[in-house]
Design a protein around this motif. Structure first.
Motif: not given
Length: 477
Positions: A321-327
């Motif tokens: 799975a791929r995700a988006t990280f808002f850091t």
């Protein structure tokens, strides 16, 4: 993360400064300090940057509420060996938060926002120094407060800012500060006399002191301490030659480690084990066609977290799975290895500001600073600049959009995971409501949120969902 209103007094990230900079030849200063013009453009002494990624075992204690009627975000560092200092920061942060929550209840949700961020001042040899900056929280004046915390590894003791100065030198030290403040806009003789005559009270107010890279001592007076509250804070910088004889033994060590930092920090404690960083490598290419199959974009805000992000990456890897990280920028510079692991695993890294303020209450210049500083940290960690940003609390307006070239990303499904200390409830909030092409809001700073991910991945995979990044979803849906 939802939009909400802030008190007008909390517009600025920094207060208006009345700066007294080192110079000889100033009238009435005995050659120790003179005034520079007020405001952020005033001449300032050089500051040495500390790389928090070099502090072994560092963990940032971060937390926040997404309640639009009582929004707050706090962070402070936990460094192995400096337990007493960590406890002092924790006590102060929790005290401010408790006061803010009470104000929220009393004001029916118009208390504004509380934001507490951190900055490392020194982290070398046997000396550790940290500044906590508080914005808002229902305080008077500008809503800005700064305090420096110090740890003496040699003695194994927490120190306050006033401990930088020897007891026998306090009178001379305070006299020099008073001289550096005379004639400044917003002050008058009576105000200064009243403040400095109460010596014991004033020493307690000197909570923000640090050294420049040249060894000068910079002392910041909070709004209302020595002048009118609207004038903001006042900064007096005493030259190295002037202040060194007045320093305590600890103060001299701090000065020395600031001017010529040691190669490492040693507080006499064994560094806590560092969680393993996942090593999965996945191509940035993804041939999933979201026009043909069911897709969902999982997004995680506020990290990276030393305690939980690595585990989350392992879960994602198991299901390809791929995700988006808002850091958050201050977390990125502390744990760049985790941000690299996010990108290396085929995930997307986005920008969530430097310290999680409501961007709609900042000037365009301040918004740009929050986002640009974070983008630079992400690029330094991954080699690639982000293209997306998620505004804290989902607060975005024309000023924010025009201050950056990044594309704003909100969400279509809010798990409200911060409300539930129960992984099964967090998982259920996704699997029972998710729809095709949803952008799901979660946080990787909460253990229960991370613990919910395996159930989410397992259930939705069985239902035919594919997990993609936000950019991929946008490009193919």
């Amino acid at each position: 993360m939802r939009t909400h209103r802030l008190l007008p007094s909390l517009l600025l990230l920094g207060s208006l400064s009345m700066t007294a900079a080192c110079s000889s030849g100033s009238s009435g200063s005995s050659g120790t300090a003179t005034a520079a013009r007020p405001g952020p453009s005033a001449t300032t002494a050089p500051v040495r940057t500390v790389d928090p990624a070099r502090i072994k075992g560092l963990r940032l204690v971060s937390d926040n509420s997404e309640d639009p009627s009582c929004a707050w975000a706090t962070t402070y560092p936990d460094v192995p060996g400096a337990t007493a200092m960590t406890d002092a920061m924790k006590k102060d942060v929790q005290g401010r938060l408790a006061t803010f929550r009470e104000l929220c209840e009393e004001s029916s949700g118009v208390a504004g926002e509380l934001n507490i961020s951190h900055q490392f001042l020194v982290a070398s040899g046997d000396v550790l120094g940290v500044r906590l900056t508080t914005l808002g929280g229902g305080g008077v004046g500008s809503g800005l407060a700064r305090r420096t915390y110090w740890y003496d590894g040699g003695a194994g003791a927490y120190r306050t800012a006033s401990d930088l100065v020897a007891d026998g030198s306090r009178d001379a030290f305070l006299a020099a500060l008073k001289s550096g403040l005379k004639g400044r806009e917003g002050t008058d003789a009576d105000t200064l006399d009243e403040a400095f005559d109460n010596r014991s009270s004033l020493v307690g107010e000197l909570g923000d002191m640090d050294f420049t890279a040249d060894g000068d001592l910079r002392v910041t007076f909070a709004p209302g301490t020595v002048g009118a509250v609207p004038a903001g804070s006042y900064v007096v910088t005493l030259s190295r030659a002037t202040v060194t004889p007045w320093l305590s033994a600890f103060g001299r060590r701090v000065q020395r480690q600031t001017v010529r930092p040691s190669a490492s920090l040693d507080l006499g404690a064994t560094a806590r084990p560092t969680p393993a960083v996942p090593t999965r490598t996945a191509s940035g290419d993804d041939d999933t066609d979201c026009a043909q199959v069911k897709c969902v974009a999982l997004t995680f805000d506020d990290g990276p977290s030393a305690a939980y992000t690595g585990t989350l990456l392992t879960y994602l890897d198991r299901y390809d799975a791929r995700a988006t990280f808002f850091t958050v920028g201050q977390n990125v510079v502390a744990h760049p290895e985790l941000v690299r692991a996010e990108a290396r695993g085929g995930n997307e890294v986005g920008n969530h500001s430097w310290s999680h303020p409501d961007l709609t209450r900042l000037t365009a210049e301040q918004v740009a600073h929050q986002l640009n500083r974070t983008s630079a940290a992400i690029q330094a960690a991954t080699g690639q600049a982000p293209t997306l940003f998620r505004p804290p609390y989902g607060a975005v307006n024309t000023t924010v959009r025009n201050a950056t070239r990044l594309s704003a990303v909100l969400w279509t499904l809010d798990t409200e995971d911060w409300k539930y200390p129960d992984a099964s409830k967090v998982a259920e909030s996704v699997v029972s409501k998710v729809k095709r092409n949803d952008v799901v809001l979660m946080h990787d700073i909460h253990p229960t949120s991370v613990a919910a991910v395996p159930q989410i991945l397992r259930t939705l995979s069985a239902d035919g969902y594919h997990f993609v990044t936000v950019s991929h979803l946008r490009a193919t849906m």
